[in-house]
Design a protein around this motif. Structure first.
Motif, PDB file in Angstrom:
ATOM      1  N   ARG A 165       0.831  -1.273   0.055  1.00  0.00           N
ATOM      2  CA  ARG A 165       0.022   0.019   0.137  1.00  0.00           C
ATOM      3  C   ARG A 165       0.811   1.328   0.052  1.00  0.00           C
ATOM      4  O   ARG A 165       0.548   2.143  -0.718  1.00  0.00           O
ATOM      5  CB  ARG A 165      -0.886  -0.156   1.156  1.00  0.00           C
TER       6      ARG A 165
ATOM      7  N   ASP B  74       2.261   1.657  -3.433  1.00  0.00           N
ATOM      8  CA  ASP B  74       1.385   2.272  -4.349  1.00  0.00           C
ATOM      9  C   ASP B  74       0.660   3.642  -4.238  1.00  0.00           C
ATOM     10  O   ASP B  74       0.254   4.089  -5.123  1.00  0.00           O
ATOM     11  CB  ASP B  74      -0.258   1.345  -4.056  1.00  0.00           C
ATOM     12  N   THR B  75       0.942   4.226  -2.936  1.00  0.00           N
ATOM     13  CA  THR B  75       0.532   5.586  -2.701  1.00  0.00           C
ATOM     14  C   THR B  75       1.475   6.566  -2.761  1.00  0.00           C
ATOM     15  O   THR B  75       1.110   7.842  -2.336  1.00  0.00           O
ATOM     16  CB  THR B  75      -0.535   5.432  -1.414  1.00  0.00           C
TER      17      THR B  75
ATOM     18  N   ASN C 119      -6.551   6.198   3.375  1.00  0.00           N
ATOM     19  CA  ASN C 119      -5.154   5.692   3.837  1.00  0.00           C
ATOM     20  C   ASN C 119      -5.082   6.143   5.137  1.00  0.00           C
ATOM     21  O   ASN C 119      -3.846   6.288   5.652  1.00  0.00           O
ATOM     22  CB  ASN C 119      -4.163   6.033   2.885  1.00  0.00           C
TER      23      ASN C 119
END
Length: 449
Positions: free
Chosen positions: A320, A323-324, A345
């Motif tokens: 994550r 990905d962010t 998030n």
């Protein structure tokens, strides 16, 4: 030697000598905090157990090596009889061992001179067969025996060498370093779990004894010893892989290491891997636009159960973060969209902010810290009292069913999530009556009824 009083009294009461060995003796000489207590002697674990206080805890944890864990008045230590060892192809576990009676012969099975000291509490003297005290004073890490013998015995000792060197701030003696590089291939015989344990310690080496940038030096040593191929091979692909000098002062490899250098301990693994997909993306697509997707695939493969066997929860968290970490790169995202991203998030937001900040500074170009926009968005969310999850929404599925009894159950979560989104963008207030009325708009828009 500073020892717990009750342990000291017990050792003095024995009819035979036992010796404090390893890091406990080394740290005492370095005036560093003590950690695990290792004790060795010429008697078997079973024989030693006959002299234990009735309240002591005793268990043999390795019958082959006769290693036992003993607890006396809350003080835990590991006991191992003197022995010699034989290994196969650099594996960590000895193929066979033979129990002996003298510490000198035992000393040749150990790794580095700084860890090869035997303190006899009865005589208050330290046996030093390999000039370990001199090496400690000179902050030198040196193999006990012929370094070729030390590293051909046990491949894990190579990573232990890296860890001890950076944790303690010791320089590696030249022949020891060259031999470690020669026998680096023995790491392929070491289990993923063992490699992961040492690697994790290297990643936070600066926290052990507060030596600045010790973790960064450890990663540099891994590269100099050509060991990445046995840990995370794709990191090698970043070496010499140039980036746009307008945005980066470093190649991919050194950018990753600089990011780890800056990052706080809890996100260093993510920091090391956040751009690992760049070389493959460039080769496959002619640009680095897909590097996060490729990096995620690498992470799942190398950190998962086919690789270093990290917990699934940690792997998913790192996925994550990768990905962010590029979100809002140009800092032009609208405030309402940024708030939605932050709330989505929220559980990893602190880690994401730390990663983006370290990544930005590791460009080496004085780039503006865009992570501040995430922090600003969070403050706005708190100030406006916006819900940060479905749990904070002032209606639930039962409320929707009561008001709209014909709504299909499988659509309830869709409506609730849309309500949450529209609360965040302030299209509706987080008040029950308003939410229930507004839900009709969502139901019609998405043709749920």
């Amino acid at each position: 030697m500073n020892l717990p009083i009750l342990l000291k009294e017990w050792l003095l009461s024995l009819p035979f000598p036992l010796y404090i060995t390893g890091g406990y003796v080394r740290n005492n000489l370095l005036n560093l905090p003590p950690y695990d207590i290792d004790i060795a002697g010429a008697v078997s674990s079973l024989e030693l157990s006959r002299f234990l206080p009735k309240t002591a805890s005793f268990s043999i944890v390795n019958s082959k090596l006769d290693t036992s864990i003993i607890i006396i008045s809350g003080v835990k230590f590991e006991y191992t009889p003197f022995r010699t060892e034989k290994y196969d192809a650099g594996e960590h576990t000895p193929k066979s061992s033979e129990f002996i009676k003298d510490p000198y012969t035992d000393s040749f099975r150990r790794d580095f001179t700084c860890n090869c000291l035997y303190y006899d509490i009865k005589t208050d003297k330290t046996l030093d067969f390999h000039n370990g005290i001199d090496d400690i004073n000179n902050k030198t890490l040196r193999a006990v025996n012929s370094p070729n013998t030390v590293f051909s015995f046990d491949g894990l000792r190579i990573l232990r060498m890296v860890r001890f060197s950076c944790e303690l701030g010791f320089e590696i003696e030249t022949n020891t370093f060259l031999s470690a590089k020669k026998f680096g291939h023995n790491l392929k015989y070491i289990s993923s779990e063992r490699i992961r344990e040492e690697f994790d310690r290297i990643l936070i080496a600066d926290t052990k004894y507060n030596i600045p940038d010790a973790h960064y030096r450890g990663l540099k040593l891994i590269g100099e010893l050509d060991l990445w191929k046995y840990i995370i091979p794709e990191i090698n692909d970043g070496m010499g892989f140039k980036q746009n000098l307008k945005y980066h002062s470093y190649d991919v490899y050194n950018h990753l290491l600089q990011t780890v250098k800056i990052a706080p301990p809890h996100i260093r693994l993510a920091a090391l891997l956040h751009d690992i997909g760049k070389p493959a993306s460039q080769k496959q697509y002619g640009n680095m636009h897909h590097h996060s997707d490729i990096g995620i695939a690498i992470v799942k493969n190398r950190l998962g159960q086919k690789g270093l066997k990290y917990p699934n929860s940690l792997v998913e968290k790192i996925v994550r973060l990768i990905d962010t970490h590029m979100y809002d790169l140009k800092e032009k995202t609208r405030p309402d969209k940024l708030r939605k991203f932050v709330i989505k998030n929220y559980d990893i937001l602190d880690d994401l902010i730390d990663l983006v900040r370290a990544d930005t500074f590791a460009h080496g170009t004085g780039k503006h810290d865009r992570s501040q926009r995430f922090e600003t968005a969070r403050k706005e969310i708190i100030k406006l009292g916006l819900p940060k999850s479905l749990k904070e929404l002032n209606i639930n599925g039962n409320d929707l069913i009561s008001t709209y009894p014909d709504i299909p159950k499988h659509n309830i979560s869709t409506v609730l999530n849309k309500l949450l989104d529209d609360c965040i963008t302030q299209k509706v207030q987080n008040q029950k009556d308003q939410l229930l009325t507004y839900a009709k708009t969502i139901i019609k828009k998405y043709k749920i009824l």
